[in-house]
Design a protein around this motif. Structure first.
Motif: not given
Length: 139
Positions: A70-71, A75-77, A80-89
């Motif tokens: 699970f961890k 962590d991978e997911m 991935f989201v942060i690398n693709e779209k950054g931390e800003e919503v």
């Protein structure tokens, strides 16, 4: 109630994450055998038309044998989201862009009104003659 039954209900360790209309509860609980597991509960507030409100809850039970997998996947997911779209919503960025565009358009309208001539030009006789006089009795 037996000691084992009360252990099942007891929260050993808890944390809360408030996120707008959503609240996440992370709880360590004990099994009947005395081992620990985690529950993750999402609670989301909904407001009715009359002003009253209710909560919808979703719960995940996570047992020790699944922690590692699970961890690893979580962590991978998240990476991935942060690398693709950054931390800003993105929805917040769109809200800011929309507000900025609205403010700019509003400023342009105010500027146009402030720079407009004080008097409206009168319609010349030749322009007025371009209209046809229609009587509603003819219809």
């Amino acid at each position: 109630m037996s000691e084992i039954g009360s252990m099942e209900k007891e929260e050993i360790f808890s944390k809360v994450l408030r996120a707008g209309r959503r609240t996440y509860f992370f709880d360590v609980r004990a099994t009947k055998a005395g081992d620990y597991y985690i529950t993750i509960t999402e609670s989301k507030k909904f407001t009715n038309d009359d002003g009253s409100f209710h909560y919808k809850k979703h719960k995940i039970y996570l047992y020790k044998e699944d922690f590692s997998g699970f961890k690893e996947i979580l962590d991978e997911m998240t990476d991935f989201v942060i690398n693709e779209k950054g931390e800003e919503v993105i929805s917040e960025r769109h809200q800011k862009d929309f507000q900025r565009a609205f403010d700019k358009a509003n400023d342009e309208v105010v500027s146009t009104i402030e720079n407009a001539p004080d008097k409206v030009e009168e319609v010349t006789t030749s322009s007025a003659n371009n209209f046809t006089n229609v009587s509603f009795e003819d219809i």
